[in-house]
Design an enzyme around this catalytic site. Structure first.
Site, PDB file in Angstrom:
ATOM      1  N   GLU A 112       0.805  -1.234   0.000  1.00  0.00           N
ATOM      2  CA  GLU A 112       0.000   0.000   0.000  1.00  0.00           C
ATOM      3  C   GLU A 112       0.835   1.281   0.000  1.00  0.00           C
ATOM      4  OE1 GLU A 112      -2.760  -0.580   3.259  1.00  0.00           O
ATOM      5  OE2 GLU A 112      -3.432  -2.496   2.460  1.00  0.00           O
TER       6      GLU A 112
ATOM      7  N   GLU B  14      -6.217 -10.678  -1.369  1.00  0.00           N
ATOM      8  CA  GLU B  14      -7.025 -10.426  -0.154  1.00  0.00           C
ATOM      9  C   GLU B  14      -8.505 -10.322  -0.492  1.00  0.00           C
ATOM     10  OE1 GLU B  14      -5.578  -7.158   2.204  1.00  0.00           O
ATOM     11  OE2 GLU B  14      -3.485  -7.661   1.851  1.00  0.00           O
TER      12      GLU B  14
HETATM   13  O1  9MR Z   1      -7.755  -8.059   8.467  1.00  0.00           O
HETATM   14  C1  9MR Z   1      -6.752  -7.319   9.154  1.00  0.00           C
HETATM   15  C2  9MR Z   1      -7.283  -6.816  10.481  1.00  0.00           C
HETATM   16  O2  9MR Z   1      -7.543  -7.924  11.347  1.00  0.00           O
HETATM   17  C3  9MR Z   1      -6.260  -5.894  11.134  1.00  0.00           C
HETATM   18  O3  9MR Z   1      -6.822  -5.327  12.302  1.00  0.00           O
HETATM   19  C4  9MR Z   1      -5.856  -4.786  10.160  1.00  0.00           C
HETATM   20  C5  9MR Z   1      -4.737  -3.935  10.729  1.00  0.00           C
HETATM   21  O4  9MR Z   1      -3.563  -4.711  10.910  1.00  0.00           O
HETATM   22  O5  9MR Z   1      -5.390  -5.357   8.940  1.00  0.00           O
HETATM   23  C6  9MR Z   1      -6.352  -6.136   8.291  1.00  0.00           C
HETATM   24  O6  9MR Z   1      -5.786  -6.632   7.082  1.00  0.00           O
HETATM   25  C7  9MR Z   1      -5.438  -5.662   6.107  1.00  0.00           C
HETATM   26  C8  9MR Z   1      -4.188  -6.146   5.409  1.00  0.00           C
HETATM   27  O7  9MR Z   1      -3.174  -6.384   6.338  1.00  0.00           O
HETATM   28  C9  9MR Z   1      -3.723  -5.156   4.350  1.00  0.00           C
HETATM   29  N1  9MR Z   1      -4.784  -4.863   3.414  1.00  0.00           N
HETATM   30  C10 9MR Z   1      -6.071  -4.469   3.996  1.00  0.00           C
HETATM   31  C11 9MR Z   1      -6.522  -5.515   5.023  1.00  0.00           C
HETATM   32  C12 9MR Z   1      -7.892  -5.164   5.580  1.00  0.00           C
HETATM   33  O8  9MR Z   1      -7.823  -3.971   6.299  1.00  0.00           O
END
Ligand code: 9MR
Length: 357
Positions: free
Chosen positions: A153, A270
């Site tokens: 990102e 994802e």
């Molecule tokens: O699904 C993840 C959630 O449990 C966490 O709280 C969050 C912050 O670490 O990240 C979420 O996963 C993200 C991923 O790491 C990067 N792309 C977006 C995902 C959804 O927010």
């Protein structure tokens, strides 16, 4: 349910053809493998430890696993000089024990940085912290990872920085060179895992997403031109049923085609489909979500450079999209429901995987 399927599968070797599991009912990993693909999901560490139905279904459906959270800085690097591989190693052992490949997420991200980061990392020592983190974490799993989201990102045109880069601690500490530093360190730490760039918000035909697609393509072109070692692109694909009107298969095809043209492999990393703005009726909701999965994946999988599809979770029991609906109805956004029953979304994914030539 799992016991029934396991019985059916073992019985299938002995049983006459009429009793065999029909091809359509085979797990998603089998649909994927039949077309040279991998299917996987983000794994919830706590659930994999404590919920045996979850781990059984994970092992049944997946041949690829990505830790949803436990390889992020805040978990794996809890103190400046200390790393914690206990949760990651648990997932690696689970994968190895079930013939599930593993991918890493993520080494460079602006979120989930540990609390010590802001007071410890300076312009003077940032490069060393970044390189040490990558060498230590990638090195720990060297030879055991299918791929890594090295940088996650990094593009966000609304921030107004040069080249559409997101304004992150890494950009502020090291300048745009942080990407080059990260991929070079990654290549030294594990030359076998595919080193990827992963991003979201690239799926729809809107001015914002078109601008982001252009910026991501420009970044990848620049990295390739500079011979930075990067081999893969991760399309997160966090979709929303409400946005379906802005989905144009040819826009997705063109974008993935451009990325493939750079010699990069592509993973859908994802995928999930938010149902937050859909009416409450479960059947209608399931149909709408399934249609999003099927149309998107059918378009994406027409691109031969796509090698894997991962959903961001496997079951509605464990999803970051829970509790988003105004009516508080449970989310129905992933292939399996809260009781691990296959939903229309599961069949849509299977069908799309089967379209792959
Ligand atoms: O699904 C993840 C959630 O449990 C966490 O709280 C969050 C912050 O670490 O990240 C979420 O996963 C993200 C991923 O790491 C990067 N792309 C977006 C995902 C959804 O927010």
């Amino acid at each position: 349910m799992i016991a029934r399927r396991a019985f059916l599968q073992s019985a299938a070797c002995l049983a006459p053809a009429a009793f065999r599991l029909s091809a359509a009912e085979e797990p998603l990993r089998v649909h994927a493998a039949a077309h040279g693909l991998l299917y996987g999901a983000a794994a919830n560490y706590r659930a994999l430890q404590n919920d045996s139905d979850y781990s059984a279904h994970f092992a049944e459906e997946c041949n690829l696993l990505v830790p949803e959270n436990v390889l992020k800085w805040s978990t794996v690097h809890p103190e400046p000089q200390r790393f914690d591989f206990v949760p990651g190693d648990f997932l690696a052992r689970f994968g190895a024990g079930h013939e599930i490949q593993m991918r890493g997420h993520t080494l460079v991200w602006h979120e989930q940085l540990p609390r010590w980061f802001a007071e410890t990392v300076t312009k003077e020592n940032a490069r060393e912290y970044l390189e040490t983190h990558i060498h230590t974490v990638m090195g720990h799993y060297q030879g055991r990872m299918h791929s890594w989201d090295v940088v996650n990102e990094a593009i966000h045109p609304p921030d107004g920085c040069d080249d559409g880069l997101r304004k992150t601690p890494w950009l502020e500490l090291l300048g745009p060179e942080y990407l080059e530093i990260a991929y070079t360190a990654a290549a030294a730490a594990d030359g076998h895992a595919l080193a990827g760039y992963n991003d979201y918000g690239l799926d729809y035909q809107t001015p914002e997403q078109e601008a982001k697609r252009m910026a991501v393509l420009a970044l990848l072109r620049r990295l390739k031109k500079q011979k930075i070692p990067i081999q893969a692109f991760g399309m997160q694909a966090h979709l929303s049923a409400a946005q379906q009107k802005n989905f144009q298969p040819q826009v997705l095809r063109r974008f993935l085609g451009e990325i493939a043209g750079l010699g990069l492999k592509i993973l859908i990393t994802e995928m999930d489909v938010s149902d937050a703005d859909l009416p409450a009726d479960t059947e209608a909701r399931d149909r709408a979500v399934a249609e999003v999965y099927e149309r998107y994946l059918t378009a994406a999988l027409a691109e031969p450079a796509v090698v894997a599809v991962l959903t961001w979770g496997l079951t509605d029991k464990y999803t970051w999209l829970a509790h988003r609906r105004a009516d508080a109805a449970p989310a129905r956004v992933l292939p399996l429901d809260v009781e691990f029953q296959r939903k229309p979304a599961w069949y849509a994914i299977a069908k799309a995987l089967d379209t792959r030539r």
